[in-house]
Design an enzyme around this catalytic site. Structure first.
Site, short mmCIF file in Angstrom:
data_model
loop_
_atom_site.label_atom_id
_atom_site.label_comp_id
_atom_site.label_asym_id
_atom_site.label_seq_id
_atom_site.Cartn_x
_atom_site.Cartn_y
_atom_site.Cartn_z
N TYR A 174 33.01 35.55 30.71
CA TYR A 174 34.21 36.20 30.17
C TYR A 174 35.41 35.35 30.55
O TYR A 174 35.32 34.12 30.58
CB TYR A 174 34.29 37.65 30.69
CG TYR A 174 35.28 38.49 29.93
CD1 TYR A 174 35.28 38.52 28.54
CD2 TYR A 174 36.23 39.24 30.60
CE1 TYR A 174 36.20 39.28 27.83
CE2 TYR A 174 37.15 40.01 29.90
CZ TYR A 174 37.13 40.01 28.52
OH TYR A 174 38.05 40.77 27.82
N LYS B 90 32.40 41.10 24.65
CA LYS B 90 32.66 42.49 25.03
C LYS B 90 31.39 43.34 24.95
O LYS B 90 31.12 44.17 25.82
CB LYS B 90 33.74 43.09 24.12
CG LYS B 90 35.15 42.63 24.45
CD LYS B 90 35.63 43.21 25.78
CE LYS B 90 37.08 42.87 26.03
NZ LYS B 90 37.61 43.46 27.27
#
Length: 593
Positions: A105, A177
């Site tokens: 991420y 996500k």
């Protein structure tokens, strides 16, 4: 155990055999296929003789990961692993989530997105083009039947992770996500759908790059854009009526208004607005409890009034109003927003509709400066939040001016990536003699200082205001409750669940938020409270939801996907479901039977 529609135990029906099975990431076990399945599924001769465990495979994969030179190369390696064997990928990620988080991420995923067209190997996700709006419905329909999709993340790529307009490369943020929802909350990886709405890009570097894969034109706006989003949402609601829709990294002019338009009609969420607001409010709630205060004592200055800053302001305003028993308008008087023009006033030009509820009366500031330092000296906040991406904006003078009127100031520099932080925890703590309560937008090491009795050195843990401790649990709760809407009270219940898990509740030297290494347990608590509130609000549509906390947690955990190999049960192709055919979560395989 009551009915659990998303049960993750027992044999897994599979109609694939041979190389087709090995090439399917959801079914593939690689060297871990047992001898019996190798014979039954025609894999003998396609694999080395030795049968290994998932743990052995994970150890080998982790060593391969460590051998890669640099975080972007490691990110690419993990992407390749996920495309080959999802169980193994999630096993490695789960075992090393804290260490790998910055690789899968922010900030490394931002680098991967910027280089999307140059690193491209194979497509993943659904690509919708604003110039082909008549294709939106049929293209989405490729991904399954009404009960096949639980969670959709969609972006238009305009405002990605603090690096701006990345066009079609935004598909990677949707994928990332959803990957986190699986790793952090056990959402089924083959029941999710990442989407990018390709509306063009205003990024000149991409437009001039011959390798750029997206629509090569300036970003489309206005009525055509709105019609495109509307057609997408309409198609989602018709094709996948039980799905939960997560908006991600839309631009400032669109994020809030799109959320406001569709939120009253379906379960939808914007992580930049609501997720950031929820996790920040959880940190504030924990910090106030450490100080022996409540939200009634909150005086908040937010530096950076974009979608994240205003989203945080909204969450704080709503929480103050609910806890204190005042109107939202009265609660908003305790929050000051500062952006490029300074403090946002009734005379400030070009304010957004979302900012209007927080404007201060210009006449009260006619003889005052409206820069950050002046506002801090004037309003005496006990909470200072940074979402500005202005490095070092929280100076020693500003922090000490705040500390003069707040014995334990709560200071949250949240801008990402690290180089854009408004201040470092080291400086904040040293400028306040260790009294600041700090949470940041990126991970930082603990800070040591002579703050104990008699100047004894004490180490203070710095919390990361990581949305991943809240948005996966909210999504899981919405999926399992099959809620018709995501209400304000459901979000408040999620905030309270996260705050209650903060280590600082037991030791004020510890973090204001739980860490990602316990995130699955936190997600269970968040989902539990979201589901309970959905039932209370009358928006839960699932049957058989248990009432007791312990039974409800068991029910939740029983439906959370885990990275474990399941036995395969061979079925014939003509009798197989879409799952057994390997078509769940994969475009291009349309089964109308």
């Amino acid at each position: 155990m009551p009915q659990t529609p998303l049960n993750t135990t027992g044999p897994l029906p599979c109609a694939l055999t041979g190389a087709a099975l090995l090439n399917h990431p959801f079914f593939n076990k690689g060297s871990a296929f047992p001898a019996s399945e190798r014979r039954e599924f025609n894999l003998t001769g396609l694999l080395p003789e030795s049968v290994q465990t998932l743990e052995q495979q994970a150890e080998r994969a982790y060593k391969q990961y460590l051998s890669r030179n640099g975080d972007l190369a490691r990110n690419t390696f993990l992407t390749s692993l996920k495309e080959q064997n999802e169980v193994l990928f999630y096993k490695v990620l789960s075992d090393h989530l804290k260490d790998m988080f910055s690789v899968v991420y922010t900030p490394t995923e931002g680098d991967a997105i910027q280089n999307y067209s140059r690193l491209f190997r194979r497509p993943e996700g659904c690509f919708l083009n604003i110039e082909d709006q008549d294709r939106v419905y049929p293209d989405l329909a490729q991904w399954g039947h009404p009960d096949d999709i639980d969670y959709i993340v969609v972006t238009d790529g305009e405002e990605i992770l603090g690096i701006g307009d990345q066009g079609v490369g935004g598909i990677l943020i949707s994928i990332a996500k959803l990957m986190l929802t699986t790793a952090c909350a056990g959402v089924h990886p083959n029941r999710v759908l990442p989407v990018v709405l390709d509306c063009g890009t205003d990024n000149e570097e991409l437009l001039n790059d011959d390798l750029y894969l997206g629509l090569r034109k300036k970003r489309v706006r206005g009525e055509k854009y709105d019609n495109f989003v509307s057609e997408f949402v309409r198609s989602v609601r018709e094709l996948y009526p039980k799905a939960y829709l997560h908006f991600e990294d839309f631009g400032l002019t669109n994020a809030r208004r799109i959320l406001d338009k569709y939120r009253p009609h379906m379960p939808c969420f914007n992580d930049d607005v609501q997720g950031t607001g929820c996790v920040t409010l959880a940190a504030i709630t924990a910090g106030l409890r450490v100080c022996g205060q409540t939200l009634d004592d909150a005086r908040v200055v937010i530096f950076g009034a974009g979608s994240a800053g205003v989203g945080i302001a909204d969450q704080i305003r709503d929480a103050i109003a609910a806890e204190v028993g005042i109107s939202k308008e009265e609660a908003a008087e305790r929050i000051w927003l500062i952006d490029r023009p300074g403090l946002l006033l009734t005379t400030t030009e070009n304010v957004s509709s979302a900012q209007k509820g927080f404007l201060k009366d210009s006449s009260a500031w006619s003889d005052k400066s409206t820069d950050l330092l002046s506002v801090v000296k004037s309003v005496h906040p006990n909470i200072l939040i940074g979402t500005s991406t202005v490095p070092s904006a929280f100076t020693k003078e500003i922090v000490q001016a705040m500390h003069a009127h707040a014995s334990r100031p709560i200071i949250l520099p949240l801008s990402n990536p690290t180089r854009l932080h408004e201040a470092t925890p080291h400086d904040l703590l040293h400028w306040t003699n260790g009294q600041a309560l700090v949470a940041t937008g990126s991970p930082f090491d603990p800070v040591k200082g002579p703050w104990g009795a008699g100047g004894r050195e004490v180490e203070i843990t710095v919390a990361e205001c990581n949305n991943s401790v809240v948005f996966p649990g909210i999504g899981l709760g919405c999926i399992l409750s099959r809620c018709s809407l995501l209400t304000d009270k459901m979000l408040v219940s999620a905030v309270q669940a996260v705050a209650s898990e903060a280590p600082a509740m037991k030791d004020p030297r510890e973090a204001l938020l739980p860490d990602v290494d316990v995130v699955r347990d936190v997600s269970v608590r968040v989902a539990r409270e979201v589901i309970k509130t959905a039932v209370e609000e009358g928006v839960a549509r699932a049957d058989g939801i248990p009432k007791g906390d312990e039974e409800l947690e068991t029910w939740i955990r029983h439906q959370m996907w885990e990275p474990k190999y399941r036995d395969l049960k061979k079925v014939e192709m003509e009798d197989a479901t879409r799952l057994a055919k390997g078509e769940m979560g994969r475009a291009g395989f349309v089964d109308r039977g």
